[in-house]
Design a protein around this motif. Structure first.
Motif, PDB file in Angstrom:
ATOM      1  N   GLU A  54       0.854  -1.176   0.000  1.00 45.08           N
ATOM      2  CA  GLU A  54       0.000   0.000   0.000  1.00 45.08           C
ATOM      3  C   GLU A  54       0.892   1.228   0.000  1.00 45.08           C
ATOM      4  O   GLU A  54       2.086   1.151  -0.271  1.00 45.08           O
ATOM      5  CB  GLU A  54      -0.931   0.000   1.211  1.00 45.08           C
ATOM      6  N   SER A  55       0.306   2.405   0.277  1.00 40.88           N
ATOM      7  CA  SER A  55       1.053   3.637   0.168  1.00 40.88           C
ATOM      8  C   SER A  55       2.009   3.835   1.336  1.00 40.88           C
ATOM      9  O   SER A  55       1.909   3.190   2.370  1.00 40.88           O
ATOM     10  CB  SER A  55       0.070   4.813   0.127  1.00 40.88           C
ATOM     11  N   ALA A  56       2.932   4.779   1.152  1.00 38.21           N
ATOM     12  CA  ALA A  56       3.759   5.246   2.260  1.00 38.21           C
ATOM     13  C   ALA A  56       2.902   6.105   3.178  1.00 38.21           C
ATOM     14  O   ALA A  56       1.775   6.479   2.847  1.00 38.21           O
ATOM     15  CB  ALA A  56       4.945   6.038   1.734  1.00 38.21           C
ATOM     16  N   HIS A  57       3.449   6.460   4.340  1.00 40.54           N
ATOM     17  CA  HIS A  57       2.778   7.367   5.253  1.00 40.54           C
ATOM     18  C   HIS A  57       3.276   8.779   4.980  1.00 40.54           C
ATOM     19  O   HIS A  57       4.415   8.978   4.574  1.00 40.54           O
ATOM     20  CB  HIS A  57       3.081   6.968   6.698  1.00 40.54           C
ATOM     21  N   GLY A  58       2.416   9.770   5.178  1.00 47.71           N
ATOM     22  CA  GLY A  58       2.845  11.154   5.060  1.00 47.71           C
ATOM     23  C   GLY A  58       2.686  11.724   3.673  1.00 47.71           C
ATOM     24  O   GLY A  58       1.774  11.369   2.919  1.00 47.71           O
ATOM     25  N   ASP A  59       3.628  12.635   3.309  1.00 50.96           N
ATOM     26  CA  ASP A  59       3.536  13.399   2.056  1.00 50.96           C
ATOM     27  C   ASP A  59       4.214  12.651   0.911  1.00 50.96           C
ATOM     28  O   ASP A  59       5.271  13.075   0.421  1.00 50.96           O
ATOM     29  CB  ASP A  59       4.188  14.776   2.231  1.00 50.96           C
ATOM     30  N   TRP A  60       3.588  11.562   0.461  1.00 53.62           N
ATOM     31  CA  TRP A  60       4.274  10.759  -0.552  1.00 53.62           C
ATOM     32  C   TRP A  60       4.067  11.261  -1.980  1.00 53.62           C
ATOM     33  O   TRP A  60       4.583  10.698  -2.931  1.00 53.62           O
ATOM     34  CB  TRP A  60       3.907   9.288  -0.422  1.00 53.62           C
ATOM     35  N   LEU A  61       3.363  12.387  -2.137  1.00 51.62           N
ATOM     36  CA  LEU A  61       3.283  13.130  -3.403  1.00 51.62           C
ATOM     37  C   LEU A  61       3.776  14.534  -3.087  1.00 51.62           C
ATOM     38  O   LEU A  61       3.139  15.265  -2.327  1.00 51.62           O
ATOM     39  CB  LEU A  61       1.854  13.153  -3.922  1.00 51.62           C
TER      40      LEU A  61
END
Length: 372
Positions: free
Chosen positions: A27-34
């Motif tokens: 799944e996605s990373a945590h935080g500001d991954w964009l």
């Protein structure tokens, strides 16, 4: 808000070393991954087996992306991405590796990307607040925030359920681990760097909500101060919504709907039916109005976008299903032209992005799947 059909597969290319598997991200990373770089290009980061994977816009505003570029980081069990006002992107990981005596060791690691699309620094170990190895293995995942002066603050739940902090000094040297106390704290506290220089941290706990406040930029933290509220663990998200003022968003444990809360007020119910994960959040202007935009994963796995007036939650908050499934928490950012961009990790592990179009309101172009 209107929705358009899903977009075609993108043409991003493989241009990095082949150590991690790009398809290995659960799944996605945590935080500001964009993130938005100083040159106006967006970058997107996804965890992978043995490291992480990066895609980068070829020009500011897209629509083309280069990547995937893989960045080796063996042993990571968790990845958090945070960005400062200087646009430097910081990567925080919880790392497990076998020591010389065969025992499992756990530490927190940190790397930096100074310029969009260029190399990372080496991964540096920040150690572990526990000297006892068994306690150290119970260390939670690191989360972080970058103060207005560029100093990085790393927060982690310790083996006793309290909050530990390690942060940089203004001269760039790392201070020793600090014990911020607390108990039965959520594994994912929500730190926020305010534009005035202070930091605040909010976390769910067994007794309600805990809040730590920095006394002054670079100063000590007071708290935790407890509040008899009921956020679902793992869902607390922080956003600056006024000068030196934070709003915290979470999923209410009793109603199972989204809620917004500022210290000194009662929580405001926002509705929706989010899954037990966090929210992507963004403050932006929509048709000339100051708005908060949220995105989350529904219980059925689909992505929903929400929007309402900043600090006017009682005036109404509107949710719009986007017709896409995702893993983990979506991400929101503005591109180099100021348009809102939403990113998610699809059910097949491939990242997708949709960009605000030129119509009224907050409508989006077709989904663009980044190449793997």
């Amino acid at each position: 808000m209107r929705r358009k059909s899903a977009g075609p597969v993108g043409t991003a290319r493989q241009d990095g070393p082949g150590t991690p598997e790009p398809g290995g991200a659960p799944e996605s990373a945590h935080g500001d991954w964009l993130t938005l770089g100083k040159d106006g290009r967006l970058s997107l980061y996804v965890p992978a087996d043995g490291g992480l994977v990066r895609w980068t816009e070829t020009v500011a505003g897209g629509p083309g992306w280069s990547g995937p570029h893989v960045v080796p980081a063996p042993g990571l069990t968790h990845l958090t991405v945070v960005q400062g006002a200087d646009t430097y992107v910081h990567f925080l990981g919880r790392r497990e590796r076998e020591r010389a005596d065969g025992a499992l060791g756990v530490d927190v690691v940190h790397a930096i990307q100074y310029q969009t699309g260029l190399a990372f620094t080496e991964w540096r170990s920040l150690g572990n607040p526990h000297r006892d190895r068994e306690q150290g293995r119970r260390l939670g995942p690191p989360v972080g925030a970058v103060a207005a002066d560029g100093t990085v603050h790393v927060f982690v739940r310790n083996a006793h359920g309290g909050l530990a902090l390690r942060r940089e000094s203004p001269n760039g040297k790392w201070r020793a681990w600090e014990d911020l106390q607390g108990g039965e704290t959520d594994a994912l506290p929500a730190p926020l760097a305010l534009a005035g220089g202070r930091l605040e941290v909010c976390a769910a706990s067994a007794s309600g909500v805990l809040v730590w406040r920095q006394t002054a930029p670079g100063g000590d933290f007071t708290g935790p101060r407890g509040f008899a509220l009921r956020p679902l663990p793992g869902t607390v998200t922080a956003l600056e919504t006024g000068p030196d003022r934070a709003t915290f968003f979470w999923t209410d444990a009793d109603s199972a709907g989204a809620a917004a809360w500022r210290e000194g007020d009662w929580p405001v119910a926002l509705g929706g039916s989010p899954a037990g994960q966090g929210y992507a959040s963004l403050r932006t202007a929509v048709d000339g109005y100051d708005c908060v935009v949220l995105a989350h994963r529904e219980r059925d796995g689909s992505v929903t976008l929400g929007m309402g007036g900043t600090e006017n939650e009682a005036g109404g908050f509107w949710w719009y299903p986007l017709g896409e499934s995702c893993q983990g928490v979506p991400a929101l950012a503005r591109d180099g032209h100021g348009r809102v961009v939403l990113a998610l990790i699809g059910s097949d592990g491939a990242p997708k992005v949709a960009r605000q179009d030129d119509g009224a309101g907050l409508s989006f172009t077709r989904w663009h799947t980044l190449g793997r």
